[in-house]
Design a protein around this motif. Structure first.
Motif, PDB file in Angstrom:
ATOM      1  N   GLU A  43       0.822  -1.211   0.000  1.00  0.00           N
ATOM      2  CA  GLU A  43       0.000   0.000   0.000  1.00  0.00           C
ATOM      3  C   GLU A  43       0.855   1.261   0.000  1.00  0.00           C
ATOM      4  N   ASN A  44       2.065   1.159   0.563  1.00  0.00           N
ATOM      5  CA  ASN A  44       2.970   2.315   0.608  1.00  0.00           C
ATOM      6  C   ASN A  44       3.962   2.293  -0.547  1.00  0.00           C
ATOM      7  N   GLN A  45       3.637   1.558  -1.603  1.00  0.00           N
ATOM      8  CA  GLN A  45       4.430   1.504  -2.833  1.00  0.00           C
ATOM      9  C   GLN A  45       5.871   1.026  -2.596  1.00  0.00           C
ATOM     10  N   THR A  49       7.875   2.234   5.857  1.00  0.00           N
ATOM     11  CA  THR A  49       7.068   3.178   6.639  1.00  0.00           C
ATOM     12  C   THR A  49       7.833   3.750   7.829  1.00  0.00           C
ATOM     13  N   HIS A  54      13.442   3.379  -0.169  1.00  0.00           N
ATOM     14  CA  HIS A  54      12.711   2.975  -1.363  1.00  0.00           C
ATOM     15  C   HIS A  54      13.229   1.625  -1.859  1.00  0.00           C
ATOM     16  N   ARG A  62       4.032  -0.271 -10.163  1.00  0.00           N
ATOM     17  CA  ARG A  62       4.240   1.177 -10.283  1.00  0.00           C
ATOM     18  C   ARG A  62       3.096   1.814 -11.071  1.00  0.00           C
ATOM     19  N   HIS A  65      -0.236   2.202  -9.181  1.00  0.00           N
ATOM     20  CA  HIS A  65      -0.293   3.373  -8.302  1.00  0.00           C
ATOM     21  C   HIS A  65      -0.264   4.680  -9.088  1.00  0.00           C
ATOM     22  N   GLU A 222      14.025   9.371  -7.530  1.00  0.00           N
ATOM     23  CA  GLU A 222      13.617   8.915  -6.207  1.00  0.00           C
ATOM     24  C   GLU A 222      14.775   9.103  -5.239  1.00  0.00           C
ATOM     25  N   LYS A 264       9.781  11.764  -3.350  1.00  0.00           N
ATOM     26  CA  LYS A 264       9.419  10.460  -2.799  1.00  0.00           C
ATOM     27  C   LYS A 264       8.441   9.756  -3.730  1.00  0.00           C
ATOM     28  N   ARG A 265       8.518   8.433  -3.734  1.00  0.00           N
ATOM     29  CA  ARG A 265       7.651   7.648  -4.606  1.00  0.00           C
ATOM     30  C   ARG A 265       6.177   7.865  -4.275  1.00  0.00           C
ATOM     31  N   THR A 266       5.875   8.021  -3.010  1.00  0.00           N
ATOM     32  CA  THR A 266       4.481   8.211  -2.593  1.00  0.00           C
ATOM     33  C   THR A 266       3.933   9.562  -3.027  1.00  0.00           C
ATOM     34  N   GLU A 267       4.811  10.504  -3.382  1.00  0.00           N
ATOM     35  CA  GLU A 267       4.393  11.837  -3.831  1.00  0.00           C
ATOM     36  C   GLU A 267       4.608  12.024  -5.330  1.00  0.00           C
TER      37      GLU A 267
END
Length: 310
Positions: A43-45, A49, A54, A62, A65, A222, A264-267
Motif C-alpha cells: 500500500e505504501n508503494q 514506513t 525505497h 508502479r 499506483h 527517487e 518520494k515515490r508516494t508523492e
C-alpha cells in the motif's frame, strides 16, 4: 490417565508446536531492518514506513499506483530476433531469458502503457530491474521507440521510469546500437513539441544513463537512487582516491545541477500530474468533483409543485 492423554498432552503440543507461516508475509527493510507486513508495504508503494527507504517495485505495481484507478492498457512492442549472437557464458542466453521470464512473469525488461494521470492522457514506460538487471537490449530499444511513436500519434507526453545496469552484454554491439536509436526516438518527441519526463530510479547506470535517461525535458529522481555511468567502486579503483559521501546519489546530483527534483515515490504521482499539465499548457488538475448545480427551470418549478401539493 485418559484425561491427561486425551486433553492435556494435545493441548501442550498445540501450544509449543511450530506453526507454518508463509515466507512472503513479512519483508525486512534493507536500510533500517524493520519487519514490514506485506500489505502495508504494498500500500505504501514498497517504501519503508519507518525510515522511508525505497525498495524495488515492478513496472506493473508502479503503473497501478500511477494511473487513475490503476487502469492502463499495454502497448505492443515488436519482438526482436532471439539470441542473434548465439551468446553463451555460464549459461546460454535463451536459458537466462527463460529464467528471467519465469522469475518476473514478464516478457522483457520494459513495459509500455497508455492511461491517464489526473485525467491527463499519457504514455508511460518503465524498466524492470529484476529482469536481468533491467539491461538495455534490442527489446528495450524497440519499446522506447514504440512508446515515442505512440506518444506522437496520440499527441501525449511520455514519462519514462529508468532502472538499469546498462547495456545487455549478451547482445553485444546490438545492445549498444540502442543508444542512438533511443536518442532518435526522443528527438521525435521534441520535434512534435511533446514533453518527455524521465524518472530515474535506483539504480540507473551505464549506457542507459548515457542515452535516453538523461535526455528528458525534466529529470526527477527517487531519494538516494544511484545514478551514474561508471560506478563509484570503479572510479575509486581508477583514481585511487576516496570519493565524497553520497557521491553519485540523487541528492548529490541535485545539488550539482544534474537533476531537477528528488521526489518520494508516494508523492511522485501528484508531482508528475502538476509538471505534465504545466508543460502541456493545461489548467491545474481537478482534485475532486462537485455535484452539478441544479438548472434554473428545476429551481423555479419546485415552489409551484409544492403549492399544488399543499
Amino acid at each position: 490417565m485418559n484425561w491427561i492423554t486425551n486433553y492435556v498432552r494435545p493441548r501442550i503440543n498445540s501450544i509449543f508446536s511450530r506453526r507454518e507461516v508463509p515466507e512472503n508475509l513479512w519483508h525486512k527493510c534493507g536500510e533500517c531492518g524493520t519487519m514490514l507486513f506485506h500489505r502495508e508495504l504494498a500500500e505504501n508503494q514498497n517504501v519503508c514506513t519507518q525510515c522511508g527507504h525505497h525498495m524495488a517495485i515492478t513496472p506493473r505495481d508502479r503503473f497501478t499506483h500511477l494511473f487513475d484507478g490503476g487502469i492502463f492498457s499495454e502497448v505492443e512492442v515488436p519482438a526482436p530476433k532471439d539470441d542473434p549472437l548465439q551468446f553463451r557464458d555460464q549459461k546460454k542466453y535463451p536459458d537466462r531469458m527463460k529464467a528471467a521470464q519465469k522469475k518476473t512473469g514478464e516478457k522483457e525488461a520494459m513495459l509500455v502503457a497508455l492511461g491517464e494521470i489526473g485525467r491527463t492522457p499519457i504514455v508511460a514506460a518503465a524498466q524492470d530491474f529484476s529482469f536481468m538487471g533491467g539491461s538495455m537490449g534490442m527489446y528495450v530499444g524497440n519499446a522506447i521507440i514504440a512508446a515515442a511513436q505512440e506518444a506522437v500519434k496520440l499527441k501525449r507526453p511520455l514519462i519514462l521510469f529508468s532502472a538499469a545496469g546498462g547495456a545487455r552484454m549478451q547482445e553485444g554491439i546490438l545492445s549498444l546500437m540502442q543508444m542512438p536509436r533511443t536518442t532518435v526516438a526522443v528527438e521525435m518527441l521534441k520535434e512534435a513539441n511533446l514533453p518527455y519526463i524521465v524518472v530515474l530510479t535506483h539504480p540507473t547506470t551505464g549506457g542507459v544513463t548515457a542515452s535516453y535517461a538523461m535526455l528528458g525535458d525534466v529529470h526527477i529522481s527517487e531519494p538516494n537512487a544511484l545514478i551514474c555511468f561508471a560506478g563509484p567502486r570503479v572510479i575509486e579503483q581508477t583514481i585511487r582516491e576516496k570519493l565524497p559521501e553520497g557521491f553519485q546519489r540523487a541528492e548529490y546530483l541535485l545539488d550539482h545541477g544534474m537533476l531537477d527534483r528528488v521526489t518520494k515515490r508516494t508523492e511522485m504521482r501528484e508531482e508528475l500530474i502538476t509538471i505534465t499539465r504545466m508543460l502541456m499548457n493545461q489548467p491545474p488538475a481537478i482534485k475532486g468533483d462537485l455535484p452539478a448545480p441544479e438548472s434554473e427551470e428545476a429551481t423555479s418549478e419546485a415552489p409551484a409543485e409544492e403549492v399544488v401539493k399543499k
